[in-house]
Design a protein around this motif. Structure first.
Motif, mmCIF file in Angstrom:
data_model
loop_
_atom_site.group_PDB
_atom_site.id
_atom_site.type_symbol
_atom_site.label_atom_id
_atom_site.label_comp_id
_atom_site.label_asym_id
_atom_site.label_seq_id
_atom_site.Cartn_x
_atom_site.Cartn_y
_atom_site.Cartn_z
ATOM 1 N N ILE A 1 -9.691 0.953 -0.697
ATOM 2 C CA ILE A 1 -9.080 1.541 0.495
ATOM 3 C C ILE A 1 -9.940 2.712 0.949
ATOM 4 C CG2 ILE A 1 -7.012 2.591 1.465
ATOM 5 C CD1 ILE A 1 -6.662 -0.323 0.512
ATOM 6 N N GLN B 1 -9.170 -0.517 5.869
ATOM 7 C CA GLN B 1 -9.751 -1.559 5.030
ATOM 8 C C GLN B 1 -10.378 -2.623 5.927
ATOM 9 O OE1 GLN B 1 -7.341 -4.521 2.807
ATOM 10 N NE2 GLN B 1 -8.331 -3.709 0.973
ATOM 11 N N VAL C 1 -1.779 -5.455 0.743
ATOM 12 C CA VAL C 1 -3.214 -5.546 0.457
ATOM 13 C C VAL C 1 -3.390 -6.236 -0.886
ATOM 14 C CG1 VAL C 1 -3.833 -3.505 1.798
ATOM 15 C CG2 VAL C 1 -3.201 -3.248 -0.603
ATOM 16 N N LEU D 1 -5.218 -0.137 -7.119
ATOM 17 C CA LEU D 1 -6.179 -0.117 -6.012
ATOM 18 C C LEU D 1 -7.334 0.822 -6.338
ATOM 19 C CD1 LEU D 1 -3.582 0.073 -3.117
ATOM 20 C CD2 LEU D 1 -4.884 -1.943 -3.815
ATOM 21 N N MET E 1 -5.863 5.585 6.662
ATOM 22 C CA MET E 1 -6.258 4.630 5.623
ATOM 23 C C MET E 1 -6.801 3.383 6.312
ATOM 24 S SD MET E 1 -3.010 4.976 2.980
ATOM 25 C CE MET E 1 -1.815 4.422 4.224
ATOM 26 N N LEU F 1 -3.438 5.737 -5.817
ATOM 27 C CA LEU F 1 -4.126 4.467 -5.582
ATOM 28 C C LEU F 1 -4.327 3.704 -6.887
ATOM 29 C CD1 LEU F 1 -6.977 5.129 -2.973
ATOM 30 C CD2 LEU F 1 -4.981 3.661 -2.689
ATOM 31 N N LEU G 1 0.838 -1.191 0.000
ATOM 32 C CA LEU G 1 0.000 0.000 0.000
ATOM 33 C C LEU G 1 0.884 1.256 0.000
ATOM 34 C CD1 LEU G 1 -2.842 1.296 0.320
ATOM 35 C CD2 LEU G 1 -2.488 1.161 2.794
#
Length: 202
Positions: A174, A157, A168, A136, A155, A131, A116
């Motif tokens: 996210i 999830q 991730v 993502l 952040m 992202l 990430l």
């Protein structure tokens, strides 16, 4: 008999016709042989192998005298079943000859994991392209009191707080917590007390 008389005689034309006939027959036979040797008229339509497992594709191709070669495994595509064929060359319904190789690419079993990117203190406008560039997606967006508006503060999830570098799944969403730009916010006193001014009694 002179040459001139021979070239104009019936015998000459008879031999000429026989020679031409022999040439025509030989050329015809050679063309037939070449057509047979190279499968000139053979046309096998390539089946659509997409979404098939490799074992299924191998059986389908073997039944029509074609072969396959696996070129690569591609990043997981959710619109295709895991380990199924996502691309093929030649394309479906293209006519090919016997023993032609069909080149295929296979879907991965699941999304791969990636690191990430650290979005903390980045603006929302800069965070979203970062992202997407890392494969993502943007999830829920919430706000909390903070001096700078639309700055990424946290952040998350699936209820878990994340930090830059955490692993991730690619293509996952996210959630972002952003500053609301309200400058009047003050942190509460951690002791739960507040200063009280007491005038001295005379």
């Amino acid at each position: 008999m002179s040459l001139k008389n021979f070239l104009t005689s019936k015998v000459f034309f008879k031999h000429l016709a026989i020679a031409i006939g022999i040439v025509i027959v030989v050329v015809f036979l050679v063309l037939q042989w070449l057509g047979f040797a190279t499968n000139h008229d053979q046309k096998i339509p390539v089946p659509d192998l997409r979404k098939m497992k490799v074992e299924q594709a191998a059986e389908a191709l073997e039944n029509i005298d074609l072969e396959y070669v696996v070129l690569d495994t591609v990043d997981f595509r959710p619109e295709f079943p895991p380990y199924s064929i996502v691309e093929q060359d030649p394309l479906p319904n293209v006519n090919v000859k016997e023993d032609r190789k069909v080149y295929i690419k296979v879907n991965a079993g699941k999304f791969s994991t990636i690191a990430l990117p650290d979005l903390i203190q980045k603006t929302y406008r800069a965070a979203i392209p970062t992202l997407k560039a890392n494969g993502l997606e943007e999830g829920k967006k919430t706000y909390k009191p903070y001096l700078a508006k639309d700055v990424v503060l946290e952040m998350w999830q699936n209820g878990k707080k994340l930090k830059g570098g955490d692993k991730v799944m690619k293509a996952s969403k996210i959630d972002l917590v952003l500053g609301d730009g309200k400058t009047g916010y003050e942190e509460p006193d951690s002791t739960g007390t507040q200063d009280i001014n007491i005038d001295d009694e005379e």
